[in-house]
Design a protein around this motif. Structure first.
Motif, mmCIF file in Angstrom:
data_model
loop_
_atom_site.group_PDB
_atom_site.id
_atom_site.type_symbol
_atom_site.label_atom_id
_atom_site.label_comp_id
_atom_site.label_asym_id
_atom_site.label_seq_id
_atom_site.Cartn_x
_atom_site.Cartn_y
_atom_site.Cartn_z
ATOM 1 N N SER A 122 1.631 6.448 -7.068
ATOM 2 C CA SER A 122 0.451 7.122 -7.611
ATOM 3 C C SER A 122 0.495 8.633 -7.379
ATOM 4 N N GLU A 123 1.112 9.061 -6.258
ATOM 5 C CA GLU A 123 1.134 10.477 -5.915
ATOM 6 C C GLU A 123 2.376 11.202 -6.408
ATOM 7 N N GLN A 151 2.156 1.655 -3.597
ATOM 8 C CA GLN A 151 1.095 2.144 -4.475
ATOM 9 C C GLN A 151 0.861 3.636 -4.266
ATOM 10 N N ARG A 152 0.864 4.049 -3.014
ATOM 11 C CA ARG A 152 0.630 5.470 -2.726
ATOM 12 C C ARG A 152 1.767 6.334 -3.256
ATOM 13 N N ASP A 158 0.826 -1.212 0.000
ATOM 14 C CA ASP A 158 0.000 0.000 0.000
ATOM 15 C C ASP A 158 0.859 1.261 0.000
#
Length: 513
Positions: free
Chosen positions: A290-291, A286-287, A283
């Protein structure tokens, strides 16, 4: 990647850059820059004074938190032909006194706050000269005439780094100039450095990860040195100094992203973050991806390897984020600079077994400990003490530390396997699994948890039984506000064992003080 400085010895790096990039910032400290020429001037001054004190090969200990002076001593000791002994500032006075005695250090540079309790310990070496970095350094520099600098050889020891000592007392790994330079060559293959990089370093300089600082200077890049990790300070450095690369542990990355002042634009200029110490939670990956546009790179190494010999690259992390999350459990593929084998208890090659490494970056041995050296290095192969496996694509996976394997009723239990299962439970923020004595089975698995939300022991047992054999499910559960970390940023399992080695009771999620 920029051109590396032609250097056989650590201090040659700064000598070269001071000629070819004299005005380029070499070091940022508390918002102020010092150039390569300025750095070389201070290093030479320290080296000439060290050369006037004792002989080539003397051990020079440093006990302090990150500072420019610590870095000056790293290069200055090299130029003076001395062997640097960086001491872990988190250790107790008794541990530090032992390492000073074992290394035979003649001179100790120390922060005042760390020196006072050490000198008060009864085992503090009486013949050791001490220099307080806070108040005595300048006077010491002027207390004798400068001496001519020697010409050390590449195979001579440069550092003695004491290992974490998870089995018995710490041992002093001897890293030569040659092994350290080989470690830098390996790191550059997986984490290329640009000469215009600004690299943020929050880990302690007394740890082997300090080779990352030297790596930046090898390619003429600037280092933004932090006293220690602080999320707000990291954000400020990224904003004010346009940091382009950094080293962070996954825990640090989480603290950074969750800081109330964090904005994704803070990492806009950051090309890559190198991490280690623990696996990257899916997680969090992914964060981050993605950011931001930050690339991630993980490595596998240890003190005895002068750095790392396997890397999970930026491309590997992109694959993991897209469709192969299991790849995050790997530490990457071995580098061409190192040979890696897996061997069983009989010393035969195996599909799963202890990782052994042959590479130029391997340590020379352990200081004044021929027995431990012979056990660690056999026919040029370093026994890492890690249990690993390699998949069909050539990726290396760490099953567990050999010393962290739990032997219960004749069965081997990998603590990492249980930890990976526990981390999938939403109530678990972090965890560590250790083996503790148990009368019937010899050992049993015990879990120490940092909870994100409340949960029950029954719920955690059910969660584990869904993925693990019954004998692998922890028999004892503890909770804590934070897990103890060693200098490498890894969970200090030996300390946990010391805290918990007592007769087992039946308490439910007992609080670990």
């Amino acid at each position: 990647m920029s051109q590396a400085a032609p250097a056989d010895l650590l201090h040659h790096i700064i000598e070269y850059q001071s000629v070819h990039r004299p005005t380029k910032p070499a070091l940022w400290w508390e918002g102020q820059a010092s150039s390569f020429a300025e750095l070389q001037g201070v290093v030479t001054r320290i080296a000439e004074r060290l050369a006037a004190n004792g002989s080539v090969g003397d051990r020079i200990a440093v006990l302090g938190w990150n500072s420019p002076t610590f870095l000056h001593l790293i290069y200055g000791a090299s130029a003076a032909g001395k062997i640097l002994v960086p001491l872990n500032a988190r250790l107790a006075p008794a541990e530090l006194a032992h390492q000073l005695e074992a290394s035979g250090a003649r001179l100790l540079f120390s922060d005042q706050s760390l020196l006072q309790p050490l000198q008060a310990h009864p085992d503090f070496p009486t013949n050791l000269q001490t220099i307080c970095l806070d108040s005595e350094l300048e006077a010491w520099l002027h207390s004798a005439k400068a001496a001519t600098l020697p010409k050390p050889l590449a195979d001579q020891p440069a550092w003695i780094l004491y290992t974490s000592g998870s089995t018995g007392r710490p041992k002093g790994a001897i890293l030569s100039h040659r092994s350290l330079m080989a470690g830098l060559a390996s790191a550059a293959l997986a984490r290329p450095v640009q000469s215009d990089d600004r690299y943020y370093y929050p880990f302690p300089l007394f740890h082997v990860s300090a080779h990352n600082v030297v790596l930046q200077h090898l390619y003429g890049a600037s280092v933004v040195l932090s006293r220690s990790f602080d999320a707000a300070d990291t954000i400020k450095a990224c904003r004010d100094l346009q940091v382009t690369s950094m080293s962070l542990a996954p825990t640090m990355i989480g603290l950074l992203l969750n800081h109330p002042t964090f904005n994704a634009n803070d990492l806009k200029g950051v090309r890559t973050i190198g991490y280690g110490a623990s696996a990257m939670p899916t997680d969090l990956l992914q964060r981050l991806l993605s950011e931001t546009e930050v690339g991630l790179c993980q490595s596998y190494g240890m003190t005895e390897l002068s750095g790392s010999v396997a890397f999970l690259t930026e491309a590997d992390h992109q694959r993991a984020a897209l469709d192969t999350p299991a790849l995050l459990q790997s530490v990457g593929r071995p580098l061409p600079t190192a040979k890696i084998l897996l061997i069983d208890n009989d010393g035969e090659e195996s599909a799963e077994g202890e990782i052994v490494v042959k590479a130029q970056q391997c340590m020379s041995g352990y200081w004044n400990d021929p027995k431990a050296s012979a056990l660690a290095i056999e026919d040029g192969w370093l026994r890492t003490g890690d249990i690993g496996r390699i998949d069909d694509a050539g990726y290396l996976y760490i099953v567990d530390r050999k010393k962290d394997m739990i032997l219960s009723g004749g069965e081997n239990i990998a603590s990492r396997e249980i930890e990976n299962v526990l981390r999938r439970h939403p109530a678990i923020a972090d965890c560590a699994v250790i083996g503790l004595p148990e009368p019937k089975w010899g050992e049993c698995a015990c879990a120490v948890l940092c909870l994100a939300t409340e949960t029950s022991e029954d719920e955690l047992i059910a969660h584990c039984r869904a993925s693990l054999a019954k004998f692998k499910v922890p028999k004892q559960w503890f909770r804590t506000d934070c897990l103890p970390l060693n200098a490498a940023g890894k969970v200090d399992k030996p300390l946990l064992r010391q805290q918990l080695e007592r007769p087992l009771d039946t308490g439910t999620l007992s609080h670990l003080s």
